[in-house]
Scaffold this active site. Structure first.
Site, mmCIF file in Angstrom:
data_model
loop_
_atom_site.group_PDB
_atom_site.id
_atom_site.type_symbol
_atom_site.label_atom_id
_atom_site.label_comp_id
_atom_site.label_asym_id
_atom_site.label_seq_id
_atom_site.Cartn_x
_atom_site.Cartn_y
_atom_site.Cartn_z
ATOM 1 N N SER A 28 0.832 -1.215 0.000
ATOM 2 C CA SER A 28 0.000 0.000 0.000
ATOM 3 C C SER A 28 0.860 1.256 0.000
ATOM 4 C CB SER A 28 -0.869 0.025 1.270
ATOM 5 O OG SER A 28 -1.609 -1.154 1.362
ATOM 6 N N HIS A 59 -3.714 1.122 -4.887
ATOM 7 C CA HIS A 59 -3.019 0.038 -5.615
ATOM 8 C C HIS A 59 -3.323 0.218 -7.102
ATOM 9 C CE1 HIS A 59 -1.691 -2.917 -2.451
ATOM 10 N NE2 HIS A 59 -2.387 -2.062 -1.725
ATOM 11 N N HIS A 81 -5.268 -9.087 -2.187
ATOM 12 C CA HIS A 81 -5.362 -9.438 -0.766
ATOM 13 C C HIS A 81 -6.471 -10.453 -0.556
ATOM 14 C CE1 HIS A 81 -3.847 -5.256 -0.979
ATOM 15 N NE2 HIS A 81 -3.116 -5.588 0.055
ATOM 16 N N TYR A 83 -8.431 -10.469 1.824
ATOM 17 C CA TYR A 83 -9.652 -9.819 2.320
ATOM 18 C C TYR A 83 -10.519 -9.272 1.166
ATOM 19 C CZ TYR A 83 -6.981 -5.423 1.851
ATOM 20 O OH TYR A 83 -6.217 -4.383 1.389
ATOM 21 N N GLU A 84 -9.947 -9.213 -0.047
ATOM 22 C CA GLU A 84 -10.788 -8.749 -1.170
ATOM 23 C C GLU A 84 -11.734 -9.849 -1.627
ATOM 24 O OE1 GLU A 84 -8.622 -6.244 -4.255
ATOM 25 O OE2 GLU A 84 -6.916 -7.041 -3.131
ATOM 26 N N ALA A 111 2.831 -2.357 4.134
ATOM 27 C CA ALA A 111 2.587 -1.401 5.206
ATOM 28 C C ALA A 111 2.087 -2.231 6.388
ATOM 29 C CB ALA A 111 1.531 -0.383 4.785
ATOM 30 N N MET A 209 -2.006 -7.354 6.605
ATOM 31 C CA MET A 209 -3.041 -8.184 5.982
ATOM 32 C C MET A 209 -2.552 -8.772 4.651
ATOM 33 S SD MET A 209 -6.123 -5.429 6.336
ATOM 34 C CE MET A 209 -6.375 -4.424 7.783
ATOM 35 N N SER A 210 -1.227 -8.864 4.506
ATOM 36 C CA SER A 210 -0.712 -9.355 3.214
ATOM 37 C C SER A 210 0.526 -10.205 3.446
ATOM 38 C CB SER A 210 -0.351 -8.138 2.346
ATOM 39 O OG SER A 210 0.795 -7.482 2.901
ATOM 40 N N ASN A 233 1.612 2.816 11.371
ATOM 41 C CA ASN A 233 0.807 3.296 12.499
ATOM 42 C C ASN A 233 1.099 2.417 13.712
ATOM 43 O OD1 ASN A 233 -0.812 1.227 10.808
ATOM 44 N ND2 ASN A 233 -1.671 1.091 12.870
ATOM 45 N N HIS A 245 -7.161 3.735 6.839
ATOM 46 C CA HIS A 245 -6.338 3.464 5.642
ATOM 47 C C HIS A 245 -5.649 4.759 5.206
ATOM 48 C CE1 HIS A 245 -5.048 1.233 2.161
ATOM 49 N NE2 HIS A 245 -5.661 2.046 1.312
HETATM 50 C C1 LIG Z 1 -1.626 -2.064 5.575
HETATM 51 C C2 LIG Z 1 -1.852 -2.223 7.052
HETATM 52 C C3 LIG Z 1 -1.514 -1.285 8.008
HETATM 53 C C4 LIG Z 1 -1.940 -1.821 9.213
HETATM 54 N N1 LIG Z 1 -1.889 -1.371 10.476
HETATM 55 C C5 LIG Z 1 -2.414 -2.148 11.475
HETATM 56 O O1 LIG Z 1 -2.381 -1.757 12.627
HETATM 57 N N2 LIG Z 1 -2.963 -3.361 11.218
HETATM 58 C C6 LIG Z 1 -3.006 -3.806 9.950
HETATM 59 N N3 LIG Z 1 -3.532 -4.997 9.679
HETATM 60 N N4 LIG Z 1 -2.496 -3.034 8.943
HETATM 61 N N5 LIG Z 1 -2.424 -3.288 7.612
#
Ligand SMILES: Cc1cc2[nH]c(=O)nc(N)n2n1
Length: 270
Positions: A28, A59, A81, A83-84, A111, A209-210, A233, A245
Site C-alpha cells: 500500500s 493500488h 489481498h 480480504y478482497e 505497510a 493483511m498481506s 501506524n 487506511h
Molecule cells: C496495511 C496495514 C496497516 C496496518 N496497520 C495495522 O495496525 N494493522 C493492519 N492490519 N495493517 N495493515
C-alpha cells in the site's frame, strides 16, 4: 492451475523478452518504486489472462517489467489481498507467474502496524520471520511438484543473507532499520486491542493483511525472499485513537524517498 500460470507467463514473455531475475511486490502506497523502472513495459493486470484485478484504493493494478539499478525486474504495482475475497491461489498467482518468468529473488514490501512499541510510524522493519495467522494457507489442496514439495521447509523463509546485505546498505545510507516478526491477519478489519495483545504474546512485532501468502508460495518454489515492512501506524490499543487506511497511505508518503533509495540500492547489490 499450471496451465493458467503458463498462459499468463507466455503472454507476458511476448511483451518483455528478457528474463527478470528479481521480483518486487509493492505494498500500500509503495507502488511508486515501479515508476523508477527504466525501459518499463507496463501491463495492466486486466490484460493478463487468468490474472485477478486489484480493487484496493492506493493500488494501481499493473505489472511493470524493465530495469532497476541495472537489474532486470518485474514489479507488481498493486497486489491482491485475501480480504478482497480472492481465493488464496489467486492472491498468490502472480508469484508463480514470476517464478515461470525466471525470478529467483523477491523483495516483498508492505505497510504494517507496529505491535512492538519501540517501532514507530515511518520505521522500516526488515522481516526476520512471519506468523501465518490468516486462518488458511495458499498451499492447501493438491500439491504441484513442478513448483515444490508437499511439505515445504519454512525454517528460513526470509533470507538471512539478503537481510544482512540490506542491513549493510541501510547503515551506509544512514537509514535506521528495525528487525522483527510480521504477523499476518486476514483483514479487512484492523485488529482489536485484544488481538494486538495476542499478536504481542505470540511474538509478533508488526501486523498486516498481506505478505504471508505470497512468501509461502515464493518459498515453495525456491525463490529467495527479502521482506520489508513500512510501519505506518501504532497498532490498535497502543494509542487511544482509531486506525484508518488514510493514515497508512499518509505515512508511506513520508517514508517514500528513503524507502525508494533503500530498495533501489538493495536491487543493485542483490
Ligand atoms: C496495511 C496495514 C496497516 C496496518 N496497520 C495495522 O495496525 N494493522 C493492519 N492490519 N495493517 N495493515
Amino acid at each position: 492451475m499450471y496451465g493458467k500460470i503458463e498462459k499468463a507467463a507466455s503472454f507476458i514473455k511476448e511483451k518483455f523478452n528478457a528474463t527478470p531475475e528479481i521480483g518486487l511486490i509493492l505494498g500500500s502506497g509503495l507502488g511508486v518504486l515501479a515508476d523508477e523502472i527504466e525501459n518499463a513495459v507496463k501491463i495492466p493486470y486486466s490484460e493478463i489472462p487468468e490474472f485477478p484485478v486489484s480493487t484496493v484504493e492506493g493500488h494501481a493494478g499493473q505489472l511493470v517489467l524493465g530495469e532497476l539499478s541495472g537489474k532486470k525486474v518485474v514489479a507488481m504495482q498493486g497486489r491482491f489481498h485475501y480480504y478482497e475475497g480472492y481465493p488464496m491461489e489467486l492472491v498468490t498467482f502472480p508469484v508463480r507467474v514470476m517464478k515461470l518468468l525466471g525470478v529467483e529473488k523477491m523483495i516483498v514490501t508492505n505497510a504494517a502496524g507496529s505491535v512492538n512499541e519501540s517501532f514507530v510510524p515511518g520505521d522500516l522493519m526488515l522481516i526476520t520471520d512471519h506468523i501465518n495467522y490468516t486462518g488458511t494457507n495458499p498451499l492447501i489442496g493438491p500439491n504441484d511438484e513442478r513448483f515444490g514439495p508437499r511439505f515445504p521447509d519454512m525454517s528460513e523463509a526470509y533470507s538471512k543473507q539478503l537481510r544482512a546485505k540490506a542491513k549493510e546498505i541501510a547503515s551506509s545510507l544512514k537509514i535506521d532499520t528495525k528487525e522483527g516478526v510480521y504477523l499476518g491477519f486476514s483483514g479487512p478489519t484492523y485488529e482489536t486491542p485484544a488481538e494486538i495483545r495476542l499478536a504481542r504474546v505470540m511474538g509478533g512485532d508488526a501486523v498486516g493483511m498481506s505478505t504471508v501468502p505470497e512468501v509461502i508460495i515464493a518459498r515453495h518454489s525456491g525463490i529467495e525472499v527479502l521482506g520489508i515492512s513500512c510501519i505506518t501506524n501504532m497498532a490498535a490499543g497502543i494509542l487511544d485513537q482509531p486506525l484508518s487506511h488514510e493514515e497508512v497511505i499518509e505515512t508511506t508518503e513520508k517514508v517514500k524517498s528513503s524507502f525508494l533509495s533503500f530498495v533501489k540500492e538493495i536491487v543493485k547489490q542483490m
